[in-house]
Design a protein around this motif. Structure first.
Motif, PDB file in Angstrom:
ATOM      1  N   ARG A   1       0.854  -1.195   0.000  1.00  0.00           N
ATOM      2  CA  ARG A   1       0.000   0.000   0.000  1.00  0.00           C
ATOM      3  C   ARG A   1       0.891   1.247   0.000  1.00  0.00           C
ATOM      4  N   ASP A   2       0.904   1.955  -1.130  1.00  0.00           N
ATOM      5  CA  ASP A   2       1.650   3.204  -1.222  1.00  0.00           C
ATOM      6  C   ASP A   2       1.253   3.903  -2.518  1.00  0.00           C
ATOM      7  N   ARG A   3       1.385   5.215  -2.530  1.00  0.00           N
ATOM      8  CA  ARG A   3       1.115   5.956  -3.760  1.00  0.00           C
ATOM      9  C   ARG A   3       2.137   5.580  -4.832  1.00  0.00           C
ATOM     10  N   LEU A   4       1.726   5.730  -6.084  1.00  0.00           N
ATOM     11  CA  LEU A   4       2.542   5.244  -7.193  1.00  0.00           C
ATOM     12  C   LEU A   4       3.951   5.828  -7.175  1.00  0.00           C
ATOM     13  N   GLU A   5       4.064   7.130  -6.886  1.00  0.00           N
ATOM     14  CA  GLU A   5       5.394   7.751  -6.941  1.00  0.00           C
ATOM     15  C   GLU A   5       6.343   7.196  -5.886  1.00  0.00           C
ATOM     16  N   ASN A   6       5.786   6.581  -4.867  1.00  0.00           N
ATOM     17  CA  ASN A   6       6.619   5.999  -3.812  1.00  0.00           C
ATOM     18  C   ASN A   6       6.622   4.471  -3.837  1.00  0.00           C
ATOM     19  N   PHE A   7       5.978   3.897  -4.838  1.00  0.00           N
ATOM     20  CA  PHE A   7       5.792   2.448  -4.831  1.00  0.00           C
ATOM     21  C   PHE A   7       7.124   1.726  -5.010  1.00  0.00           C
ATOM     22  N   ASP A   8       7.279   0.644  -4.269  1.00  0.00           N
ATOM     23  CA  ASP A   8       8.508  -0.143  -4.282  1.00  0.00           C
ATOM     24  C   ASP A   8       8.522  -1.047  -5.522  1.00  0.00           C
ATOM     25  N   ASP A   9       9.527  -0.873  -6.378  1.00  0.00           N
ATOM     26  CA  ASP A   9       9.613  -1.665  -7.603  1.00  0.00           C
ATOM     27  C   ASP A   9       9.702  -3.161  -7.310  1.00  0.00           C
ATOM     28  N   GLU A  10      10.397  -3.515  -6.245  1.00  0.00           N
ATOM     29  CA  GLU A  10      10.526  -4.928  -5.899  1.00  0.00           C
ATOM     30  C   GLU A  10       9.184  -5.527  -5.474  1.00  0.00           C
ATOM     31  N   ILE A  11       8.364  -4.735  -4.794  1.00  0.00           N
ATOM     32  CA  ILE A  11       7.034  -5.205  -4.421  1.00  0.00           C
ATOM     33  C   ILE A  11       6.169  -5.366  -5.659  1.00  0.00           C
ATOM     34  N   TRP A  12       6.273  -4.433  -6.591  1.00  0.00           N
ATOM     35  CA  TRP A  12       5.537  -4.554  -7.860  1.00  0.00           C
ATOM     36  C   TRP A  12       5.901  -5.868  -8.550  1.00  0.00           C
ATOM     37  N   ASP A  13       7.199  -6.135  -8.680  1.00  0.00           N
ATOM     38  CA  ASP A  13       7.647  -7.359  -9.345  1.00  0.00           C
ATOM     39  C   ASP A  13       7.189  -8.605  -8.582  1.00  0.00           C
ATOM     40  N   ARG A  14       7.266  -8.560  -7.262  1.00  0.00           N
ATOM     41  CA  ARG A  14       6.816  -9.693  -6.445  1.00  0.00           C
ATOM     42  C   ARG A  14       5.336  -9.997  -6.685  1.00  0.00           C
ATOM     43  N   ASP A  15       4.517  -8.951  -6.679  1.00  0.00           N
ATOM     44  CA  ASP A  15       3.081  -9.160  -6.840  1.00  0.00           C
ATOM     45  C   ASP A  15       2.743  -9.649  -8.243  1.00  0.00           C
ATOM     46  N   MET A  16       3.452  -9.140  -9.234  1.00  0.00           N
ATOM     47  CA  MET A  16       3.237  -9.647 -10.592  1.00  0.00           C
ATOM     48  C   MET A  16       3.597 -11.135 -10.664  1.00  0.00           C
ATOM     49  N   ASP A  17       4.703 -11.505 -10.039  1.00  0.00           N
ATOM     50  CA  ASP A  17       5.164 -12.893 -10.066  1.00  0.00           C
ATOM     51  C   ASP A  17       4.180 -13.833  -9.373  1.00  0.00           C
ATOM     52  N   ILE A  18       3.682 -13.427  -8.203  1.00  0.00           N
ATOM     53  CA  ILE A  18       2.820 -14.314  -7.426  1.00  0.00           C
ATOM     54  C   ILE A  18       1.371 -14.237  -7.893  1.00  0.00           C
ATOM     55  N   ASN A  19       0.809 -13.035  -7.886  1.00  0.00           N
ATOM     56  CA  ASN A  19      -0.618 -12.881  -8.162  1.00  0.00           C
ATOM     57  C   ASN A  19      -1.000 -13.253  -9.582  1.00  0.00           C
ATOM     58  N   LEU A  20      -0.158 -12.854 -10.541  1.00  0.00           N
ATOM     59  CA  LEU A  20      -0.519 -13.043 -11.948  1.00  0.00           C
ATOM     60  C   LEU A  20       0.244 -14.193 -12.599  1.00  0.00           C
ATOM     61  N   THR A  21       1.575 -14.117 -12.604  1.00  0.00           N
ATOM     62  CA  THR A  21       2.353 -15.146 -13.277  1.00  0.00           C
ATOM     63  C   THR A  21       2.220 -16.495 -12.584  1.00  0.00           C
ATOM     64  N   GLY A  22       2.125 -16.491 -11.261  1.00  0.00           N
ATOM     65  CA  GLY A  22       1.914 -17.750 -10.543  1.00  0.00           C
ATOM     66  C   GLY A  22       0.617 -18.420 -10.964  1.00  0.00           C
ATOM     67  N   THR A  23      -0.430 -17.625 -11.113  1.00  0.00           N
ATOM     68  CA  THR A  23      -1.717 -18.157 -11.589  1.00  0.00           C
ATOM     69  C   THR A  23      -1.579 -18.707 -12.996  1.00  0.00           C
ATOM     70  N   TYR A  24      -0.885 -17.966 -13.842  1.00  0.00           N
ATOM     71  CA  TYR A  24      -0.624 -18.437 -15.211  1.00  0.00           C
ATOM     72  C   TYR A  24       0.130 -19.756 -15.202  1.00  0.00           C
ATOM     73  N   ASN A  25       1.162 -19.853 -14.360  1.00  0.00           N
ATOM     74  CA  ASN A  25       2.008 -21.056 -14.348  1.00  0.00           C
ATOM     75  C   ASN A  25       1.208 -22.316 -14.041  1.00  0.00           C
ATOM     76  N   ILE A  26       0.408 -22.281 -12.983  1.00  0.00           N
ATOM     77  CA  ILE A  26      -0.303 -23.507 -12.609  1.00  0.00           C
ATOM     78  C   ILE A  26      -1.482 -23.771 -13.537  1.00  0.00           C
ATOM     79  N   THR A  27      -2.135 -22.728 -14.003  1.00  0.00           N
ATOM     80  CA  THR A  27      -3.257 -22.932 -14.917  1.00  0.00           C
ATOM     81  C   THR A  27      -2.781 -23.530 -16.235  1.00  0.00           C
ATOM     82  N   LYS A  28      -1.624 -23.095 -16.699  1.00  0.00           N
ATOM     83  CA  LYS A  28      -1.080 -23.625 -17.951  1.00  0.00           C
ATOM     84  C   LYS A  28      -0.800 -25.117 -17.858  1.00  0.00           C
ATOM     85  N   GLU A  29      -0.475 -25.601 -16.664  1.00  0.00           N
ATOM     86  CA  GLU A  29      -0.232 -27.028 -16.467  1.00  0.00           C
ATOM     87  C   GLU A  29      -1.537 -27.822 -16.350  1.00  0.00           C
TER      88      GLU A  29
END
Length: 260
Positions: A100-128
């Motif tokens: 939780r933070d405004r975009l200008e202060n958002f942590d790039d590592e948190i962005w990447d983490r959430d993309m990896d888990i929330n979205l790409t993780g879902t893609y990974n298991i669904t594809k299998e």
């Protein structure tokens, strides 16, 4: 009502979490063999033990898996397919919601983490899982989105972006699976808070002002429970819901409605 799930096997990702564990319990109540899949094996075991030791029609077992590790996901699904005879239901529940933070202060590592888990993780298991469902010509996929995926979330850039993407992903699966007996739907809850849902707003204000504001803005004047989500999942996985696909269903108490 018999949902016809007694001979089905379900994977619930993030199955040790607050909503995921309730998904596992409700599916087990319907007689489903539930795979409590989580990166935290001890927590997953606790959920599976609760189901196996309780008065449930179905069974459960815990499986540790990191959804961001494609090789591990592939090996895990292959092993589960062999062990269970096939995965019929996939509930993509795993996700991170703590940023939780405004975009200008958002942590790039948190962005990447959430993309990896929330979205790409879902893609990974669904594809299998998805191609195997197509081979058997039956399957149910439910993606867990959020009101933030529908309407955005202040200070929730990564969460709202990934949850919005899961809506598009779920609709794409619905299109690609429609002629193979597979349905794919998306659930978009508001705040679900368990026992706090029944707390009067004046008492809720003393515990959590944020929750209280949301309850006040909700036409039903209350927050939701995990069971509100899980019972809908069980229905969407049922034979009775076989003609429902590609839909985004809000579990919101009406907070998404325009009111004045």
């Amino acid at each position: 009502m018999d949902f016809g799930l007694a001979d089905k096997t379900a994977i619930v990702t993030g199955g040790a979490g607050r909503i995921g564990s309730e998904d596992c319990r409700v599916l087990a109540q319907e007689g489903t063999e539930v795979v409590v899949l989580d990166v935290n094996h001890e927590a997953a075991e606790n959920v599976a033990d609760e189901i196996n030791d309780g008065d449930y029609a179905g069974t459960a077992h815990a499986v540790e898996c990191d959804l961001t590790d494609r090789e591990q996901v592939s090996d895990t699904v292959a092993a589960l397919e062999e062990e269970t005879g096939g995965i019929d239901i996939l509930v993509n529940n795993a996700g991170m919601v703590d940023a939780r933070d405004r975009l200008e202060n958002f942590d790039d590592e948190i962005w990447d983490r959430d993309m990896d888990i929330n979205l790409t993780g879902t893609y990974n298991i669904t594809k299998e899982v998805f191609p195997r469902m197509k081979e058997r010509e039956w399957g149910r996929i439910v993606n867990m989105s959020s009101m933030a995926g529908w309407q955005g979330g202040f200070g929730q850039a990564s969460y709202s972006a990934t949850k919005a993407a899961l809506i598009g992903f779920g609709k794409t699966l619905a299109l690609e699976g429609a002629q193979s007996g597979i349905t794919s739907n998306v659930i978009a809850p508001s705040i679900v808070v368990g026992a706090l849902a029944d707390m009067p707003i004046d008492q809720l204000e003393q515990m959590d002002e944020h929750f209280a504001r949301i309850a006040k803005a909700t036409p039903m004047r209350k927050l939701g429970t995990e069971a509100d989500v899980s019972n809908l999942i069980a229905f969407l996985c049922s034979e009775q819901a076989s003609y429902i696909t590609g839909q985004v269903v809000g579990v919101t108490g009406g907070i998404d409605l325009f009111s004045f």
